[in-house]
Design a protein around this motif. Structure first.
Motif, short mmCIF file in Angstrom:
data_model
loop_
_atom_site.label_atom_id
_atom_site.label_comp_id
_atom_site.label_asym_id
_atom_site.label_seq_id
_atom_site.Cartn_x
_atom_site.Cartn_y
_atom_site.Cartn_z
N TRP A 148 0.85 -1.22 -0.08
CA TRP A 148 0.12 0.00 -0.03
C TRP A 148 0.74 1.20 0.13
O TRP A 148 0.34 2.41 0.18
N GLY A 149 2.19 1.23 -0.32
CA GLY A 149 2.91 2.26 -0.58
C GLY A 149 3.33 3.13 0.77
O GLY A 149 3.19 4.40 0.62
N LEU A 150 3.22 2.31 1.74
CA LEU A 150 3.57 2.91 3.15
C LEU A 150 5.22 3.14 3.37
O LEU A 150 5.32 3.60 4.52
N GLU A 151 5.95 2.62 2.68
CA GLU A 151 7.35 2.71 2.90
C GLU A 151 7.90 3.98 3.20
O GLU A 151 7.81 5.03 2.38
N GLY A 152 8.54 4.37 4.28
CA GLY A 152 9.08 5.76 4.68
C GLY A 152 8.24 6.74 5.11
O GLY A 152 8.66 7.84 5.49
N MET A 153 6.85 6.39 5.23
CA MET A 153 6.00 7.24 5.58
C MET A 153 5.85 7.30 7.15
O MET A 153 6.04 6.43 8.05
N ASP A 154 5.72 8.69 7.81
CA ASP A 154 5.29 8.77 9.08
C ASP A 154 4.32 7.88 9.35
O ASP A 154 3.09 7.83 8.61
N GLU A 155 3.83 7.37 10.57
CA GLU A 155 2.71 6.64 10.88
C GLU A 155 1.60 7.28 10.97
O GLU A 155 0.52 6.98 10.76
N TRP A 156 1.64 8.79 11.12
CA TRP A 156 0.48 9.43 11.13
C TRP A 156 0.05 9.47 10.00
O TRP A 156 -1.27 9.50 9.55
N ASP A 157 1.04 9.91 9.04
CA ASP A 157 0.51 9.98 7.32
C ASP A 157 0.05 8.66 6.94
O ASP A 157 -0.76 8.39 6.01
N ALA A 158 0.63 7.50 7.32
CA ALA A 158 0.38 5.97 6.81
C ALA A 158 -1.13 5.80 7.22
O ALA A 158 -1.94 5.31 6.50
N VAL A 159 -1.62 5.98 8.40
CA VAL A 159 -2.76 5.93 8.98
C VAL A 159 -3.99 6.56 8.17
O VAL A 159 -4.84 5.97 7.76
N PHE A 160 -3.58 7.80 7.69
CA PHE A 160 -4.52 8.33 6.93
C PHE A 160 -4.56 8.01 5.48
O PHE A 160 -5.65 7.67 4.87
N LYS A 161 -3.35 7.40 5.03
CA LYS A 161 -3.47 6.82 3.72
C LYS A 161 -4.18 5.58 3.56
O LYS A 161 -4.98 5.19 2.70
N ILE A 162 -3.97 4.64 4.76
CA ILE A 162 -4.71 3.49 4.85
C ILE A 162 -6.19 3.72 4.74
O ILE A 162 -6.78 2.99 4.15
#
Length: 220
Positions: A148-162
């Motif tokens: 899902w393209g989460l590599e290197g993302m901050d967890e905050w941004d990753a949650v919103f992307k998920i």
């Protein structure tokens, strides 16, 4: 009020949203928040989720501190026992996808747990608090191979992307805390189920959704 008591109350949202044991705060779309300790039970509505994101305590010391802030006694004797409770909750939910934020101190317990539950496991390098020095990982378990393209993302941004990109009917976080997953799901227009043992932290989550326009109803 002492400084310690003020800290336990967080931003004081509990005064406006005094959630108590047994109460369920609900939105019109079916999203729900309630108090629950996963070592005792998981909310029945959480079992309807098909996606899970959790950020559990990193070790026994942190776990004990969580219980102290919730003004409760820690019921587990070891961190491995706590992880076993997490696994049981995931098994009861049986989601299509699981995302777990983990750290160096609990990575060796979290990854094997996810591997025991899902045929496909992917590990994303991540950070937290938008600080590259704060290293963590997001461990993904899924029933099919996915990225899902989460590599290197901050967890905050990753949650919103998920919450924006991953297809699911409902996402649950049974360590909801102050409500990051709830906020991200609400922004994406999706259903979320949240629980936590700390009513003060849940009140912050409820308040944040209300500030975004969410209208809560309360059921006993």
């Amino acid at each position: 009020m002492t400084m310690k008591q003020k800290g336990l109350r967080y931003d004081g949202s509990i005064d406006k949203y005094p959630i108590t044991q047994g109460e369920v705060y609900s939105l019109a779309n079916g999203s729900k928040i309630t108090i629950a300790d996963i070592t005792l039970e998981i909310p029945e509505f959480s079992k309807n989720a098909d996606c899970v994101f959790i950020d559990p305590a990193g070790n026994k010391g942190v776990l004990k501190a969580y219980y102290t802030k919730a003004e409760k006694e820690c019921p587990v004797q070891s961190f491995d026992e706590f992880v076993a409770h997490i696994k049981k909750c995931i098994e009861q939910i049986n989601p299509n996808r699981l995302f777990v934020e983990c750290f160096a101190r609990n990575k060796n317990q979290i990854i094997p747990m996810v591997e025991s539950l899902f045929p496909y496991v992917k590990i994303y390098n991540s950070t937290y608090y938008h600080n590259k020095k704060n290293v963590c990982w997001i461990v993904q378990g899924s029933k099919t191979e996915e990225d899902w393209g989460l590599e290197g993302m901050d967890e905050w941004d990753a949650v919103f992307k998920i919450c924006k990109d991953v297809p699911f009917n409902a996402i649950t976080d049974f360590f909801l805390g102050q409500g990051l997953v709830a906020e991200a799901a609400y922004e994406a227009g999706k259903v979320f189920y949240g629980s936590d043992m700390n009513r003060n932290r849940l009140a912050v989550a409820i308040s944040r959704i209300a500030k975004r326009g969410g209208e809560w109803t309360i059921k006993k």
